[in-house]
Write a protein that holds these residues in place. Structure first.
Motif, PDB file in Angstrom:
ATOM      1  N   ARG A  68       0.835  -1.209   0.000  1.00 19.65           N
ATOM      2  CA  ARG A  68       0.000   0.000   0.000  1.00 19.65           C
ATOM      3  C   ARG A  68       0.864   1.251   0.000  1.00 19.65           C
ATOM      4  O   ARG A  68       0.544   2.234  -0.670  1.00 19.65           O
ATOM      5  CB  ARG A  68      -0.951   0.002   1.189  1.00 19.65           C
ATOM      6  N   LEU A  69       1.976   1.234   0.748  1.00 18.92           N
ATOM      7  CA  LEU A  69       2.887   2.385   0.751  1.00 18.92           C
ATOM      8  C   LEU A  69       3.463   2.625  -0.636  1.00 18.92           C
ATOM      9  O   LEU A  69       3.559   3.774  -1.088  1.00 18.92           O
ATOM     10  CB  LEU A  69       4.027   2.180   1.750  1.00 18.92           C
ATOM     11  N   LEU A  70       3.854   1.557  -1.318  1.00 18.92           N
ATOM     12  CA  LEU A  70       4.422   1.694  -2.661  1.00 18.92           C
ATOM     13  C   LEU A  70       3.388   2.259  -3.633  1.00 18.92           C
ATOM     14  O   LEU A  70       3.691   3.169  -4.412  1.00 18.92           O
ATOM     15  CB  LEU A  70       4.933   0.348  -3.182  1.00 18.92           C
ATOM     16  N   TYR A  71       2.187   1.716  -3.580  1.00 16.40           N
ATOM     17  CA  TYR A  71       1.132   2.199  -4.467  1.00 16.40           C
ATOM     18  C   TYR A  71       0.813   3.664  -4.176  1.00 16.40           C
ATOM     19  O   TYR A  71       0.674   4.478  -5.091  1.00 16.40           O
ATOM     20  CB  TYR A  71      -0.125   1.336  -4.340  1.00 16.40           C
ATOM     21  N   ARG A  72       0.736   4.010  -2.902  1.00 16.51           N
ATOM     22  CA  ARG A  72       0.452   5.388  -2.481  1.00 16.51           C
ATOM     23  C   ARG A  72       1.532   6.342  -2.984  1.00 16.51           C
ATOM     24  O   ARG A  72       1.242   7.406  -3.527  1.00 16.51           O
ATOM     25  CB  ARG A  72       0.379   5.408  -0.955  1.00 16.51           C
ATOM     26  N   ALA A  73       2.793   5.943  -2.806  1.00 15.79           N
ATOM     27  CA  ALA A  73       3.910   6.788  -3.242  1.00 15.79           C
ATOM     28  C   ALA A  73       3.863   6.981  -4.754  1.00 15.79           C
ATOM     29  O   ALA A  73       4.005   8.108  -5.248  1.00 15.79           O
ATOM     30  CB  ALA A  73       5.240   6.153  -2.838  1.00 15.79           C
ATOM     31  N   ARG A  74       3.663   5.898  -5.491  1.00 20.79           N
ATOM     32  CA  ARG A  74       3.598   5.981  -6.953  1.00 20.79           C
ATOM     33  C   ARG A  74       2.491   6.933  -7.385  1.00 20.79           C
ATOM     34  O   ARG A  74       2.698   7.811  -8.219  1.00 20.79           O
ATOM     35  CB  ARG A  74       3.365   4.592  -7.537  1.00 20.79           C
TER      36      ARG A  74
END
Length: 128
Positions: A68-74
């Motif tokens: 979720r952090l990766l998707y949010r950052a992207r």
């Protein structure tokens, strides 16, 4: 050129390298550590035109909270017209990225040098 780093939490180290902000995740990335990381991630990824590299080479555990952090950052970086890259070598995390389709949206690279397009001298590439 590499600039001094800051460790806003024990699970995140932030530093600048060749015009990019490197977010180095560390240790176990689970629901508790994701809650610590999220505000710092938002601050770095919410800047217009941000050039972000998320480095997962120092993680020991990574669950769906990390995804979720990766998707949010992207999402945040792209919304602001920036660039985001991922460095990852952890086999289980790479598998999770492939299974969820996130690897197609945020292709992982094995080294920071490869992401930044830096050529290493032959002796360093081969380990001699």
């Amino acid at each position: 050129m590499r600039q001094e780093s800051a460790s806003p939490t024990r699970h995140l180290r932030v530093h600048r390298h060749r015009g990019h902000t490197v977010l180095e995740f560390r240790g176990e990335i689970d629901i508790a550590s994701a809650a610590e990381i999220a505000p710092h991630l938002d601050r770095e990824t919410g800047r217009p035109g941000a050039r972000i590299v998320i480095d997962l080479r120092r993680i020991e555990f990574f669950d769906c909270s990390g995804l979720r952090l990766l998707y949010r950052a992207r999402h945040q970086v792209l919304e602001q017209g920036g660039q985001v890259h991922l460095v990852c070598t952890h086999p289980l995390t790479l598998r999770m990225l492939r299974i969820t389709g996130l690897a197609g949206m945020l292709p992982p690279r094995p080294t920071l040098e490869e992401v930044l397009g830096v050529s290493l001298p032959a002796a360093r590439r081969t380990g001699r």
